[in-house]
Write a protein that holds these residues in place. Structure first.
Motif, short mmCIF file in Angstrom:
data_model
loop_
_atom_site.label_atom_id
_atom_site.label_comp_id
_atom_site.label_asym_id
_atom_site.label_seq_id
_atom_site.Cartn_x
_atom_site.Cartn_y
_atom_site.Cartn_z
N UNK A 41 19.34 -8.52 0.93
CA UNK A 41 19.54 -9.90 0.50
C UNK A 41 18.25 -10.70 0.59
N UNK A 42 17.16 -10.12 0.06
CA UNK A 42 15.83 -10.72 0.18
C UNK A 42 15.82 -12.18 -0.30
N UNK A 43 15.60 -13.10 0.62
CA UNK A 43 15.53 -14.53 0.34
C UNK A 43 16.70 -15.03 -0.52
N UNK A 48 19.62 -18.79 -4.07
CA UNK A 48 20.89 -19.47 -4.37
C UNK A 48 20.71 -20.99 -4.28
N UNK A 49 20.05 -21.44 -3.22
CA UNK A 49 19.85 -22.87 -3.05
C UNK A 49 19.02 -23.47 -4.17
N UNK A 50 17.95 -22.79 -4.55
CA UNK A 50 17.11 -23.27 -5.66
C UNK A 50 17.89 -23.37 -6.96
N UNK A 51 18.70 -22.36 -7.24
CA UNK A 51 19.47 -22.35 -8.49
C UNK A 51 20.54 -23.44 -8.51
N UNK A 52 21.24 -23.59 -7.41
CA UNK A 52 22.31 -24.60 -7.35
C UNK A 52 21.75 -26.00 -7.54
N UNK A 53 20.63 -26.29 -6.90
CA UNK A 53 20.03 -27.62 -7.01
C UNK A 53 19.39 -27.85 -8.38
N UNK A 61 30.05 -18.99 -11.00
CA UNK A 61 29.93 -17.72 -11.73
C UNK A 61 28.62 -17.69 -12.53
N UNK A 62 28.28 -18.78 -13.16
CA UNK A 62 27.03 -18.84 -13.93
C UNK A 62 25.81 -18.70 -13.03
N UNK A 63 25.86 -19.35 -11.88
CA UNK A 63 24.75 -19.26 -10.92
C UNK A 63 24.56 -17.82 -10.45
N UNK A 64 25.66 -17.15 -10.11
CA UNK A 64 25.57 -15.77 -9.62
C UNK A 64 25.07 -14.83 -10.70
N UNK A 65 25.46 -15.06 -11.95
CA UNK A 65 24.96 -14.23 -13.06
C UNK A 65 23.44 -14.36 -13.20
#
Length: 288
Positions: A41-43, A48-53, A61-65
């Motif tokens: 789970x490298x960084x 995830x935080x960068x993408x969500x913000x 689902x879009x963020x995880x893709x």
């Protein structure tokens, strides 16, 4: 001493690995993806935080893709960079194509210099290596040195195989003065985070207040050299196209921070078009 020994061993194995053809290296890349994403789970929290913000309008689902595509590409990127140690000019020219490079060559033919900028998007390392071969003038790449001197020397040797010169960030002005009578292209990857106490400008980037470097703008205003943005696109696995786009041809006619604002507008547009290929694992927003 022990650290240097391990570094030399690591470099030896990477050099051997680079001799393998890219299709074989991509097999290893796909194997690397699974532990990189699912086990280590490298960084992952940073990504995830960068993408969500950055994309508040996207659902989970879009963020995880995007996240999974990023990690697959990160694994590919690692092995593409390893391959840089042995890749031939012929293969490099096949894998990286430049469009509108003649716009820059026009200045070189007149004996003038230019500035170039991009971000840590797609394979910026391979693109800079290819640019060293494609451009007629010497390309000076501004970079931030890493702490491991052994790996830095090895990496810079790879990066400069086809005529590039790498200049440590704090030596930029000295290098520009030393080459002022020769047509050159100084290249900046300006999406790095400045040291907190040296931050001079903050702008809106990817829906967040973002501290940015002003090195490109300062050099442009001092020299009035035209600036070109290099937009790197991934055509397919291992193949890239680089669009050379004028960002600002007359820097001294700009208003305060206009150049920096333009750069991040261009970069944001690039990222939003295909989000997965930016370096999301970078701790870009360390502080408000």
């Amino acid at each position: 001493m022990i650290k240097k020994g391990f570094s030399h061993i690591g470099i030896f194995f990477l050099s051997i690995l680079s001799l393998l053809p890219l299709p074989v290296l991509y097999f290893f890349a796909r194997l690397l993806y699974y532990p990189l994403y699912y086990i280590i789970g490298y960084r992952k929290a940073v990504v995830r935080g960068n993408l969500v913000k950055s994309f508040p309008e996207k659902n989970r689902e879009e963020i995880i893709n995007i996240e999974k595509t990023f990690y697959k590409y990160l694994a590919d990127l690692i092995f593409e960079i390893v391959k840089m140690g042995s890749i031939s000019k012929k293969e490099l020219r096949k894998r990286v194509k430049f469009h509108n490079l003649e716009a820059i060559e026009t200045y070189f033919k007149k004996g003038e210099s230019v500035l170039a900028c991009t971000g840590h998007y797609c394979n910026w390392e391979l693109s800079m290596l290819a640019l060293g071969d494609a451009a007629s003038a010497t390309e000076y790449v501004i970079y931030k040195p890493i702490n491991n001197e052994v790996f830095e020397n090895w990496f810079n040797k790879i990066r400069t195989r086809f005529g590039n010169v790498f200049v440590a960030m704090r030596q930029t002005l000295r290098a520009i003065i030393a080459t002022k009578d020769t047509p050159t292209m100084f290249c900046f990857a300006s999406d790095q985070t400045p040291v907190k106490h040296e931050t001079q400008y903050v702008l809106e980037f990817l829906n967040q207040r973002t501290a940015v470097l002003l090195g490109l703008e300062k050099i442009a205003l001092q020299t009035n050299r035209p600036i070109f943005y290099f937009e790197v696109k991934r055509v397919k696995r291992g193949y890239y196209e680089v669009e050379v786009m004028p960002l600002c041809l007359n820097p001294k006619e700009t208003q305060g921070h206009e150049i920096t604002d333009l750069l991040f507008e261009f970069l944001e547009k690039t990222i939003k078009h295909e989000p997965a290929f930016w370096l999301w694992s970078h701790r870009r927003w360390k502080y408000s």
